[in-house]
Design an enzyme around this catalytic site. Structure first.
Site, mmCIF file in Angstrom:
data_model
loop_
_atom_site.group_PDB
_atom_site.id
_atom_site.type_symbol
_atom_site.label_atom_id
_atom_site.label_comp_id
_atom_site.label_asym_id
_atom_site.label_seq_id
_atom_site.Cartn_x
_atom_site.Cartn_y
_atom_site.Cartn_z
ATOM 1 N N GLY A 69 0.818 -1.216 0.000
ATOM 2 C CA GLY A 69 0.000 0.000 0.000
ATOM 3 C C GLY A 69 0.851 1.265 0.000
ATOM 4 N NE ARG B 144 -2.332 -4.293 -0.885
ATOM 5 C CZ ARG B 144 -1.759 -3.814 0.218
ATOM 6 N NH1 ARG B 144 -0.765 -4.463 0.775
ATOM 7 N NH2 ARG B 144 -2.198 -2.688 0.749
ATOM 8 C CG ASP C 282 3.500 -10.100 4.840
ATOM 9 O OD1 ASP C 282 3.969 -10.672 5.848
ATOM 10 O OD2 ASP C 282 2.285 -10.070 4.574
ATOM 11 C CE LYS D 148 4.499 -0.137 2.518
ATOM 12 N NZ LYS D 148 3.518 -0.847 1.687
ATOM 13 C CB THR D 149 3.149 -0.165 6.577
ATOM 14 O OG1 THR D 149 1.725 -0.221 6.725
ATOM 15 C CG2 THR D 149 3.784 -0.528 7.908
ATOM 16 C CG ASP E 18 -1.704 -0.527 8.191
ATOM 17 O OD1 ASP E 18 -2.226 0.496 7.728
ATOM 18 O OD2 ASP E 18 -2.048 -1.673 7.861
HETATM 19 P P1 FBP Z 1 0.561 -1.966 3.650
HETATM 20 O O1 FBP Z 1 0.551 -2.857 4.846
HETATM 21 O O2 FBP Z 1 0.935 -2.651 2.396
HETATM 22 O O3 FBP Z 1 1.399 -0.740 3.874
HETATM 23 O O4 FBP Z 1 -0.920 -1.429 3.417
HETATM 24 C C1 FBP Z 1 -1.721 -1.093 4.493
HETATM 25 C C2 FBP Z 1 -3.055 -0.534 4.070
HETATM 26 O O5 FBP Z 1 -2.974 0.846 3.843
HETATM 27 C C3 FBP Z 1 -4.097 -0.889 5.141
HETATM 28 O O6 FBP Z 1 -4.206 0.073 6.132
HETATM 29 C C4 FBP Z 1 -5.327 -1.135 4.324
HETATM 30 O O7 FBP Z 1 -6.164 -2.074 4.945
HETATM 31 C C5 FBP Z 1 -4.792 -1.704 3.051
HETATM 32 O O8 FBP Z 1 -3.530 -1.141 2.876
HETATM 33 C C6 FBP Z 1 -5.655 -1.432 1.851
HETATM 34 O O9 FBP Z 1 -5.109 -2.092 0.766
HETATM 35 P P2 FBP Z 1 -5.417 -1.775 -0.759
HETATM 36 O O10 FBP Z 1 -4.565 -0.618 -1.131
HETATM 37 O O11 FBP Z 1 -4.970 -3.001 -1.454
HETATM 38 O O12 FBP Z 1 -6.869 -1.467 -0.870
#
Ligand code: FBP
Length: 552
Positions: free
Chosen positions: A81, A145, A176, A202-203, A205
């Protein structure tokens, strides 16, 4: 392309590096620290990573640069993400690489890990990179992803690397993706390809964090963006005095984003998934807890409020996660097709009733129909329910409404309850990075190149002491294997970086606990306002409350 004035101004912003990286490339030397061992399951991790396990932590310091002067061709990917600051990781990487040797090459592989497999790339130039400095988003090369984890994929990556003469690959991703970076580094070392692999944390979250990695990038900007809007909603609520706002914020597996937003805005209620799981709270407990606040505030004449809900909440409620597990089982394999072919909801309900245990059926029956239906939406590639598609903020507010109605019938509650719903997630993932994230990301990228230049592989770029001014930040690297343990994933034991959940004995959560009773009854809102990029340092360079509390 038409540029906004802020975009133009941000191109000129010079991100701050840690003091030890400021003297220029020729003045960066390495200090080797202690040998490392993994946080758990040492023997198993060591056996799985014979070439990359146990290496030493390193830090950079001012001194003679003694690295080998060879041409570097580096490939970089963005994974997962979006998170504000990704462009600056790449800018920092590029600047260090070109400052070391102008013949060095940086290739950006497009669309995430699949770009590396499909050999879809762009060569970075000054002109190209300058358009992305200090801007949000991952549009510089895109993200994806696809997981880079199979032997077959590694063989293809090896061929692509050989074709371009890659000396290193930088993977910018979450837990991951960086787990996979460690596995790829081991593969490259085992097969003597000469390709180094470095990760960057990165994230938004915030769940890639541990004793070595103080914060993942993007968390700062995303939480400040959400907090600005939550603060605005609080002020609206306090002006109109007629709505209860239920606000879901991103954070799939951990509640760090919700907690940070609560620390910044002081809402009436913030649910923390980790606490709900630890105390085994039921949906009814949660509804009662919020209804108590609604009732207490109504008794003071305040028929308004703000509730923050983390995105992953329902998976933390034990009875709900048991229900989800049964539904996943109910729809496994061909059974999903059978279910989808049933003509109407009544027939589907019959199918569901036959398949669920009595306990889960009781939970299911409690749910409003729109949530019942959302639980049966298309599964993800692993056959799991997509929790982000479930409107948990609406589910919770409807359970609160039911509870309040019961209290009304009993005559204990006489207020008004008008809920409104919001979901803040994508709004924050591509915001212009705050000064903190702009500086932190640039430093991570710059530092990643120094790790490559000094020959390290299987390391995560590490910049620490982040609650201090950037000058005092400490740059270095930590072997990824140090952060790993063995976990059960999809029925198999796997070496993975341990995900960081909200610690219930940690300072940020404890501070929140010390305040939340008062916040739930009184109106104690704080209004953080928009992220500031220019102005006094105490406004523009402030870290998250989480980091400030953790490092105090
Ligand atoms: P990452 O763990 O890859 O950084 O993504 C987290 C996130 O932003 C979450 O908070 C959310 O649930 C998810 O991505 C949404 O994913 P997508 O972009 O595939 O809709």
């Amino acid at each position: 392309m038409t540029l906004s004035p802020l975009q133009e101004a941000r191109y000129e912003y010079q991100p701050k590096l840690p003091g030890m990286l400021r003297q220029g490339i020729n003045e960066i030397s390495v200090k080797t620290g202690e040998e490392t061992s993994s946080v758990a399951d040492q023997d198993k991790i060591k056996a799985l990573f014979p070439n990359t396990y146990g290496k030493c932590e390193i830090t950079f310091e001012k001194g003679q640069n003694t690295s080998e002067n060879k041409k570097q061709v580096v490939g970089v990917i963005l994974s997962g993400g979006q998170a504000p600051g990704g462009h600056n990781v790449i800018s920092g990487l590029y600047d260090a690489l070109k400052a070391t040797n102008k013949d060095n090459v940086l290739l950006g592989f497009k669309g995430g890990p699949s770009g590396l497999i499909e050999d879809d790339y762009i060569e970075m130039t000054d002109e190209f990179i300058n358009q992305y400095r200090n801007t949000g988003g991952f549009d510089i090369i895109g993200s994806g992803r696809t997981k880079l984890e199979t032997e077959e994929q590694f063989e293809i990556v090896t061929k692509v690397a050989a074709k371009h003469g890659l000396t290193a690959i930088v993977i910018i991703g979450g837990d991951d993706s960086n787990t996979n970076a460690a596995v790829l580094a081991e593969y490259m070392a085992e097969h003597k390809t000469g390709v180094q692999v470095i990760g960057c944390p990165k994230t938004i979250d915030g769940d890639l964090k541990n004793e070595d990695i103080e914060a993942s990038f993007g968390f700062d900007t995303a939480t400040k963006t959400y907090s600005e809007v939550i603060g605005n909603i609080e002020r609206d609520a306090n002006s109109a005095k007629k709505y209860w706002h239920f606000i879901k914020v991103m954070g799939r597996s951990a509640s760090h984003v919700a907690l940070e937003c609560a620390l910044q805005t002081q809402p009436n209620i913030c649910l923390i998934g980790e606490e709900i799981a630890a105390k085994e709270r039921s949906l009814a407990d949660i509804a009662n807890y919020i209804a108590d606040s609604v009732e207490a505030r109504a008794n003071n004449g305040d028929n308004f409020g703000v509730v923050i809900v983390p995105e992953g909440i329902i998976e933390f409620v034990p009875e709900f996660s048991a229900l989800i597990a049964e539904i996943n089982e109910l729809l496994a394999g061909d059974k999903a097709e059978e279910f989808n072919s049933l003509v109407d909801w009544a027939t589907k309900e019959h199918f569901i009733e036959r398949g669920l245990t009595d306990k889960s059926m009781r939970v299911f029956a409690l749910l409003p129909e729109f949530v019942q239906k959302q639980l049966f939406l298309e599964r993800d590639p692993h056959g799991n329910v997509q929790v982000s598609l479930i409107e948990s903020e609406k589910l919770i507010s409807s359970l609160v409404a039911d509870t309040l109605n019961e209290r009304k019938i009993k005559g204990t509650y006489k207020g008004k309850f008008s809920p409104l719903h919001h979901f803040f997630g994508y709004e924050g993932r591509c915001a212009f990075p705050s000064n903190f994230d702009a500086d932190y990301c640039y430093s991570l990228g710059y530092n990643a190149f120094m790790l490559i230049q000094y020959g390290y592989t299987g390391y995560l770029s590490k910049v620490s002491n982040l609650a201090a001014p950037a000058e005092e930040w400490v740059a270095g690297g930590m072997p990824i294997t140090k952060m790993m343990n063995i976990e059960r994933r999809n029925g198999e034991d796997k070496p993975v970086i341990r995900k960081a959940l909200v610690e219930l004995d940690g300072k940020p959560f404890n501070y929140f606990v010390s305040k939340r009773k008062e916040w739930s009854v009184k109106t104690c809102y704080t209004y953080p306002g928009a992220i500031q990029y220019y102005g006094p340092s105490e406004v523009c360079d402030a870290t998250t409350k989480t980091l400030a509390l953790e490092q105090k």
